[in-house]
Design a protein around this motif. Structure first.
Motif, short mmCIF file in Angstrom:
data_model
loop_
_atom_site.label_atom_id
_atom_site.label_comp_id
_atom_site.label_asym_id
_atom_site.label_seq_id
_atom_site.Cartn_x
_atom_site.Cartn_y
_atom_site.Cartn_z
N ARG A 1 -51.86 46.86 68.83
CA ARG A 1 -53.41 46.60 69.37
C ARG A 1 -53.54 47.91 69.26
O ARG A 1 -53.85 48.05 69.29
CB ARG A 1 -53.90 45.88 70.71
CG ARG A 1 -55.49 46.00 70.80
CD ARG A 1 -56.51 45.59 72.45
NE ARG A 1 -57.63 45.65 72.14
CZ ARG A 1 -58.31 44.57 72.61
NH1 ARG A 1 -57.41 43.81 73.82
NH2 ARG A 1 -59.50 44.26 73.01
N LEU A 2 -54.61 47.42 67.89
CA LEU A 2 -56.06 48.78 67.92
C LEU A 2 -56.85 47.97 67.90
O LEU A 2 -57.78 47.15 67.83
CB LEU A 2 -55.85 49.00 66.31
CG LEU A 2 -54.24 49.75 66.00
CD1 LEU A 2 -54.01 49.80 64.29
CD2 LEU A 2 -54.18 51.04 65.55
N ALA A 3 -58.10 48.89 68.27
CA ALA A 3 -59.59 49.30 69.00
C ALA A 3 -60.55 49.82 68.33
O ALA A 3 -59.49 51.13 68.31
CB ALA A 3 -59.54 47.45 69.96
N GLY B 1 -61.10 44.77 68.30
CA GLY B 1 -60.43 45.27 67.37
C GLY B 1 -59.48 43.62 67.72
O GLY B 1 -59.09 42.56 67.87
N GLY B 2 -58.61 44.35 67.02
CA GLY B 2 -56.99 43.42 66.50
C GLY B 2 -56.12 43.36 67.10
O GLY B 2 -55.73 44.88 67.71
N LYS C 1 -50.43 34.68 64.86
CA LYS C 1 -49.90 36.10 64.95
C LYS C 1 -51.12 37.17 65.15
O LYS C 1 -50.52 38.52 65.95
CB LYS C 1 -48.48 36.92 64.27
CG LYS C 1 -48.25 36.88 62.84
CD LYS C 1 -47.17 36.66 62.64
CE LYS C 1 -46.76 37.04 62.09
NZ LYS C 1 -45.21 37.11 61.04
N ASN C 2 -52.26 37.44 64.53
CA ASN C 2 -53.01 37.94 64.21
C ASN C 2 -54.04 37.42 65.06
O ASN C 2 -54.57 36.68 63.99
CB ASN C 2 -52.76 38.29 62.85
CG ASN C 2 -51.42 39.09 62.01
OD1 ASN C 2 -51.35 40.21 62.93
ND2 ASN C 2 -50.97 38.80 61.30
N GLN C 3 -54.62 37.87 65.84
CA GLN C 3 -55.97 37.55 66.05
C GLN C 3 -57.40 39.28 66.42
O GLN C 3 -56.88 39.79 66.48
CB GLN C 3 -55.85 36.87 67.81
CG GLN C 3 -54.78 36.08 67.20
CD GLN C 3 -55.64 34.80 66.95
OE1 GLN C 3 -56.54 34.38 66.83
NE2 GLN C 3 -55.16 34.31 65.84
N PHE C 4 -58.24 38.86 66.26
CA PHE C 4 -59.38 39.62 66.41
C PHE C 4 -60.44 39.34 67.04
O PHE C 4 -60.72 37.72 67.14
CB PHE C 4 -60.26 39.84 64.61
CG PHE C 4 -61.11 40.34 64.89
CD1 PHE C 4 -60.62 42.36 64.55
CD2 PHE C 4 -62.09 40.60 64.64
CE1 PHE C 4 -61.85 43.17 64.75
CE2 PHE C 4 -63.40 42.19 65.36
CZ PHE C 4 -62.37 43.01 65.08
N PHE C 5 -60.57 40.61 67.84
CA PHE C 5 -61.53 40.00 69.29
C PHE C 5 -62.89 40.68 69.54
O PHE C 5 -62.71 42.32 69.24
CB PHE C 5 -61.15 40.30 70.20
CG PHE C 5 -60.04 39.22 70.69
CD1 PHE C 5 -60.26 38.00 71.16
CD2 PHE C 5 -58.07 39.35 70.75
CE1 PHE C 5 -58.48 37.24 71.42
CE2 PHE C 5 -57.54 38.86 70.63
CZ PHE C 5 -57.64 36.72 71.08
N PHE D 1 -55.05 52.07 71.41
CA PHE D 1 -53.89 51.86 70.57
C PHE D 1 -53.00 51.34 71.80
O PHE D 1 -52.37 51.94 73.02
CB PHE D 1 -53.16 53.24 69.67
CG PHE D 1 -51.76 52.51 69.49
CD1 PHE D 1 -51.68 51.29 67.85
CD2 PHE D 1 -50.57 53.09 69.99
CE1 PHE D 1 -50.73 50.87 67.68
CE2 PHE D 1 -49.57 52.62 69.29
CZ PHE D 1 -49.47 51.59 68.40
N SER D 2 -52.58 50.09 71.37
CA SER D 2 -51.47 49.65 72.82
C SER D 2 -50.52 49.25 72.53
O SER D 2 -50.08 48.50 70.89
CB SER D 2 -52.79 48.41 73.40
OG SER D 2 -53.80 49.19 73.51
N LEU D 3 -49.68 48.91 72.90
CA LEU D 3 -48.17 48.22 72.86
C LEU D 3 -47.46 47.40 74.08
O LEU D 3 -48.33 47.77 75.40
CB LEU D 3 -47.07 49.27 73.10
CG LEU D 3 -46.81 49.97 71.13
CD1 LEU D 3 -45.71 51.18 71.44
CD2 LEU D 3 -46.66 49.30 70.27
#
Length: 167
Positions: free
Chosen positions: A56-58, A79-80, A105-109, A35-37
């Protein structure tokens, strides 16, 4: 220009699972939830400014091989990323960056990587090679390939623990 500045920050944490298996328990399966901020802030005299927050959640599973002086792992982080509180009037190539980020604003990698480590039980040099694919639209700006070099410190090497601290 001396009045241009860019800034931001990024914090990440997570939990994981570690499972040795196979011949002499040298093969390893690991999986981490992350989890990232973060935030960004850029101001440019001629083009304007842009500010945004980011979460970010991955998940990052990996499989590898560990020996006393060498390790190799193949990982696949997926993650997104979501951007929020988007503000600014930055224009690049005649496009409002605030509008672009708001519309995307919402991306998935998906990010595969190979990690190599070599050294002693307490400290190893680390080399990681990876890439990034934008699964959402394929056009979002990002670093598509990377190479990182670092040191990995095992703070409990004498106890044969797998808890490590990476600098």
């Amino acid at each position: 220009n001396t009045n241009n500045h860019k800034g931001g920050g990024y914090f990440e944490g997570g939990v994981g699972y570690f499972l040795p298996f196979g011949w002499r328990k040298r093969f390893v399966f690991e999986s981490f939830g992350r989890f990232s901020l973060g935030w960004m802030n850029g101001k440019f005299d001629t083009n304007g400014f842009i500010k945004a927050g980011m979460t970010r959640l991955a998940i990052q599973p990996s499989i590898g091989y560990k020996a006393r002086h060498f390790e190799i792992a193949f990982s696949l982080r997926a993650g997104g990323v979501s951007y929020s509180n988007i503000k600014g009037d930055l224009v690049l190539d005649s496009k409002s960056q605030r509008d672009y980020l708001s519309q995307n604003k919402n991306q998935f990698f998906v990010e595969p990587a190979i990690t190599l480590k070599a050294g002693g039980p307490s400290i190893k040099g680390q080399l990681q090679i990876g890439g990034s694919t934008d699964v959402t639209k394929g056009t979002f700006p990002r670093v598509k390939n990377w190479l990182s070099i670092g040191l990995n410190f095992n703070i409990y090497a004498k106890k044969k623990s797998e808890l490590t601290k990476v600098l």
